[in-house]
Write an enzyme that holds these catalytic residues in place. Structure first.
Site, PDB file in Angstrom:
ATOM      1  N   GLU A   1       3.078   3.659  -5.204  1.00  9.90           N
ATOM      2  CA  GLU A   1       3.642   2.845  -4.530  1.00  9.90           C
ATOM      3  C   GLU A   1       2.814   1.212  -5.650  1.00  9.90           C
ATOM      4  OE1 GLU A   1       1.771   2.393  -0.676  1.00  9.90           O
ATOM      5  OE2 GLU A   1       0.218   4.552  -1.347  1.00  9.90           O
TER       6      GLU A   1
ATOM      7  N   ASP B   1       5.561  -1.314  -0.889  1.00 14.81           N
ATOM      8  CA  ASP B   1       4.588  -1.818  -1.931  1.00 14.81           C
ATOM      9  C   ASP B   1       4.829  -1.865  -3.367  1.00 14.81           C
ATOM     10  OD1 ASP B   1       1.910  -2.646  -0.859  1.00 14.81           O
ATOM     11  OD2 ASP B   1       1.554  -0.833  -0.261  1.00 14.81           O
TER      12      ASP B   1
ATOM     13  N   ARG C   1       5.653 -10.591  -0.005  1.00 17.18           N
ATOM     14  CA  ARG C   1       7.277 -10.889   1.343  1.00 17.18           C
ATOM     15  C   ARG C   1       6.757 -11.149   2.473  1.00 17.18           C
ATOM     16  NH1 ARG C   1       8.753  -5.640   4.155  1.00 17.18           N
ATOM     17  NH2 ARG C   1       5.816  -4.970   4.561  1.00 17.18           N
TER      18      ARG C   1
ATOM     19  N   CYS D   1      10.333   6.419   0.545  1.00 15.92           N
ATOM     20  CA  CYS D   1      10.046   5.490   2.277  1.00 15.92           C
ATOM     21  C   CYS D   1       9.545   3.718   2.389  1.00 15.92           C
ATOM     22  CB  CYS D   1       8.706   6.316   3.044  1.00 15.92           C
ATOM     23  SG  CYS D   1       7.531   5.935   2.045  1.00 15.92           S
TER      24      CYS D   1
ATOM     25  N   HIS E   1       3.547  -8.439  18.933  1.00 21.15           N
ATOM     26  CA  HIS E   1       3.894  -7.321  20.454  1.00 21.15           C
ATOM     27  C   HIS E   1       5.060  -7.664  20.535  1.00 21.15           C
ATOM     28  CE1 HIS E   1      -0.389  -5.845  21.141  1.00 21.15           C
ATOM     29  NE2 HIS E   1       0.814  -4.279  20.865  1.00 21.15           N
TER      30      HIS E   1
ATOM     31  N   ARG F   1       0.760   8.195   9.431  1.00 22.71           N
ATOM     32  CA  ARG F   1       0.188   6.459   9.123  1.00 22.71           C
ATOM     33  C   ARG F   1      -1.288   7.766  10.198  1.00 22.71           C
ATOM     34  NH1 ARG F   1       4.525   3.428  10.452  1.00 22.71           N
ATOM     35  NH2 ARG F   1       5.837   2.803   9.063  1.00 22.71           N
TER      36      ARG F   1
END
Length: 712
Positions: free
Chosen positions: A607, A631, A641, A678, A366, A473
């Protein structure tokens, strides 16, 4: 020896400083192997020399002063071979070098092992014996294991400049060197200022279980602490800039809900009423929820454990009557801590904060999300960073590459000051491009979209000139609930988004959970979730969930017509056929109910490597393709990663990745279909030039990246 190894690691980690840690190392190794001498030589990379760092058996006066060339003697041989060198009679070896300073002519036997961190030699650990002795295989294996355990600690000491301070070899007037610490680039940008170190408010782990002497008194103490903590959060929220997006401000509303009487408060009171004192009850409840979050695979949800820990510490500090110390923040504050929290960041005046450095956390924490909303460069996960020594130290935060420079040289400062000014000028120039098309000088035009999982991003997309949503999403709203949302609840949510962007297109990805995105009410336990039950695999196995979502999407599109649907985690054409059949069924049901809704354009995410090789067959079945570069790169290169050991291998410009992307574009265009991309590559200016040349028609990225891509 395993017991000895554990003890050595524990004692080294508990040492007060690096010098003491290395002295413990050589002392314990000598005791374990029962030999006369143990010495540690570390590499001075700038001068290309081995330096005696610590020893037991040689003179302590030589530490930091004895230096050997990297190819000199048996120490150099160990480094050259990058493997153990075990010799019964060292003086007879052709590489033997008798140093007049070391005084090691009294030793015959020699065993040296290299200390290697991420393929780079950082030192050599040596044991020696006066009599001829063949150190056995178990002793050699023990030395190798110890060296592997110590490699990271030594590499960090070198990177942060601790070694240079200890060696004390700098000549008068020598040029000052800056030191660099590597972390995770969480928020792009450059921050130059002075470190202000923040520490946890109170230690939950130190609270014991204890019987309450007076339950009513403990309840009253807890109620007061809860009220004071809520007031803290409200004050911090009020200090945030008005310009901050609604989603980020809502974070503090979530904090207040957690501190509500019907949430954590209710659980703590129940334990107090059972006889536990307030502090112990708080610790139990907070730790229970922390454990639940930390067990989750999803990195975003896992980071919420830090939020709970922060809130628990805040309540505990009030229970312990700790006065909240008010820090003084210089004009150019870089907030630094082992665990910087969102509330610590909110306490800094927004016009003073220029950077954030946290030894723990990720780009999903956050504090990173909040820093991103404020436009403050941030580097997370700088593991091993000794924050206690940084208060007031001048730092440069490079949020592009995840680098933190400690006590930068004047030359480095000038370079970054110039870069920061260029960034400011560029940001001003980008404002003028907002309403212009993303078009090259020779009139080749591409479409630029943003990725989001929140309805609140509608305003942000307009401010940066996005042409629509390239990836919504849909799992984010699912993850914020304690059960599957109903069809009507989903319809309302999707309708709000489609209306906000109308007539601009909105590409909604169907539910993509599993892998690193589990639902708290739909647990999936797998040994390897990234290769398991996730994405379209789950929704095809649960048509009762899939059909409800498809119906909600179609109903939300009534009289708007800007919906696009995208299927994730497709591995073969048969999955596409099954998904299209369910979509056709949902559409027929909606039409039969009286909704005049056209069938939206449908696409597939590429992906998974298998989908790239069958992209032509898949493209025949749908209206467009979209590459998920993150991905795809991860699967092609077999690299996580977020794993610091292999993250350097994760490279979207790897030839294997580029060849796959090229094949995907050619397959789409052979079927006269559009193809977008993307992921991080779509928001990287250097990559975008190459991707545009390949023939990608559209790019979808984070809103903060879009203006720069348009400028490119």
């Amino acid at each position: 020896m395993l017991t000895n190894l554990r003890q050595i690691v524990q004692e080294v980690n508990a040492a007060q400083d690096f010098k003491q840690a290395m002295q413990i190392l050589v002392s314990r190794v000598r005791e374990t192997i029962e030999t006369q001498a143990c010495s540690l030589f570390l590499i001075d990379q700038k001068r290309k020399q081995f330096v005696l760092m610590s020893t037991v058996g040689l003179s302590d006066k030589l530490v930091g002063k004895v230096r050997l060339g990297l190819d000199q003697g048996l120490i150099g041989l160990v480094g050259e071979r990058a493997e153990p060198v075990n010799i019964r009679d060292a003086p007879s070896h052709p590489k033997y070098y008798l140093s007049p300073k070391l005084g090691d002519d009294k030793f015959k036997s020699f065993l040296g092992v290299p200390i290697i961190h991420q393929r780079q030699l950082v030192g050599v650990l040596v044991v020696q014996e006066g009599e001829e002795r063949g150190f056995d295989e178990s002793e050699e294996a023990f030395m190798v294991t110890v060296s592997a355990q110590m490699a990271g600690i030594i590499a960090h000491a070198a990177a942060t400049g601790i070694l240079e301070k200890l060696w004390a070899y700098k000549a008068r007037g020598a040029r000052k060197e800056s030191h660099t610490v590597k972390g995770i680039p969480a928020v792009p940008g450059v921050g130059i200022g002075n470190a202000v170190v923040v520490y946890p408010l109170a230690d939950l782990a130190a609270v014991p279980d204890k019987e309450a002497k007076d339950v009513q008194v403990e309840l009253e103490l807890f109620n007061q602490a809860l009220l004071a903590s809520r007031q803290d959060i409200e004050e911090l929220s009020a200090r945030l800039p008005e310009s901050l997006p609604t989603a980020e401000k809502a974070l503090f509303e979530v904090y207040l809900q957690i501190l509500d009487d019907n949430s954590i408060g209710k659980e703590v009171r129940a334990l107090i009423e059972d006889g536990q004192w307030a502090q112990g009850a708080l610790r139990r409840v907070i730790n229970k929820h922390i454990a639940a979050f930390e067990a989750m695979e999803d990195s975003y949800l896992r980071e919420r454990a830090d939020d709970l820990r922060d809130l628990g510490r805040r309540v505990l500090s009030h229970l312990q009557s700790s006065k909240q110390s008010v820090s003084e923040y210089p004009e150019q504050t870089i907030l630094v801590g082992d665990e910087v929290t969102a509330s610590a960041l909110a306490a800094v005046p927004s016009d003073s904060l220029v950077g954030v450095v946290s030894a723990s956390g990720s780009k999903n924490s956050h504090v990173a999300i909040l820093a991103r909303a404020l436009g403050v460069p941030a580097v997370m996960g700088t593991k091993g960073l000794s924050v206690t020594e940084l208060d007031g130290v001048q730092l440069i935060v490079d949020g592009y590459y995840g680098q933190v420079y400690l006590e930068p040289t004047q030359r480095l400062r000038k370079q970054y000051i110039a870069l920061a000014k260029e960034e400011q000028q560029l940001d001003a120039d980008l404002e003028q491009l907002r309403d212009l098309p993303a078009q090259t000088p020779d009139n080749y035009q591409v479409s630029l979209f943003i990725n989001t999982g929140l309805n609140e991003d509608a305003g942000l997309s307009s401010s940066v000139g996005a042409e629509g949503i390239g990836l919504f999403r849909t799992e984010v709203p699912f993850m914020l609930r304690d059960s599957f949302p109903t069809e009507e609840e989903q319809r309302v949510l999707y309708r709000q988004l489609l209306s906000a962007f109308h007539p601009r297109p909105v590409i909604m990805r169907t539910l993509d959970v599993g892998g690193d995105k589990p639902l708290p009410y739909f647990p999936i336990e797998e040994a390897n979730p990234f290769l398991g039950w996730r994405g379209l695999r789950i929704t095809l196995d649960h048509p009762e969930v899939f059909l409800v979502q498809l119906r909600a999407m179609l109903k939300a599109n009534h009289e708007l017509g800007n919906l696009r649907i995208l299927f994730p985690m497709v591995t073969n054409p048969s999955e596409v056929d099954d998904a299209l059949r369910l979509l056709a069924r949902a559409h027929k049901e909606i039409v039969d109910e009286g909704f005049d809704v056209p069938m939206p354009l449908v696409g597939v995410m590429l992906e998974v490597p298998s989908a790239v090789y069958m992209a032509g067959s898949i493209a025949k079945r749908v209206d467009y393709l979209s590459v998920g570069s993150n991905d795809l790169t991860q699967y092609l290169l077999a690299v996580d990663r977020n794993n610091s050991h292999v993250s350097n291998i994760y490279d979207g410009l790897n030839p294997a990745v580029l060849m796959s992307l090229m094949q995907a574009v050619q397959s789409a265009h052979n079927e006269a279909k559009q193809i977008s991309i993307c992921g991080e590559m779509a928001g990287d200016p250097a990559s975008v030039i190459l991707l545009m040349a390949m023939g990608f028609n559209a790019f979808s990225m984070n809103a903060t990246s879009l203006p720069r891509i348009k400028w490119v």
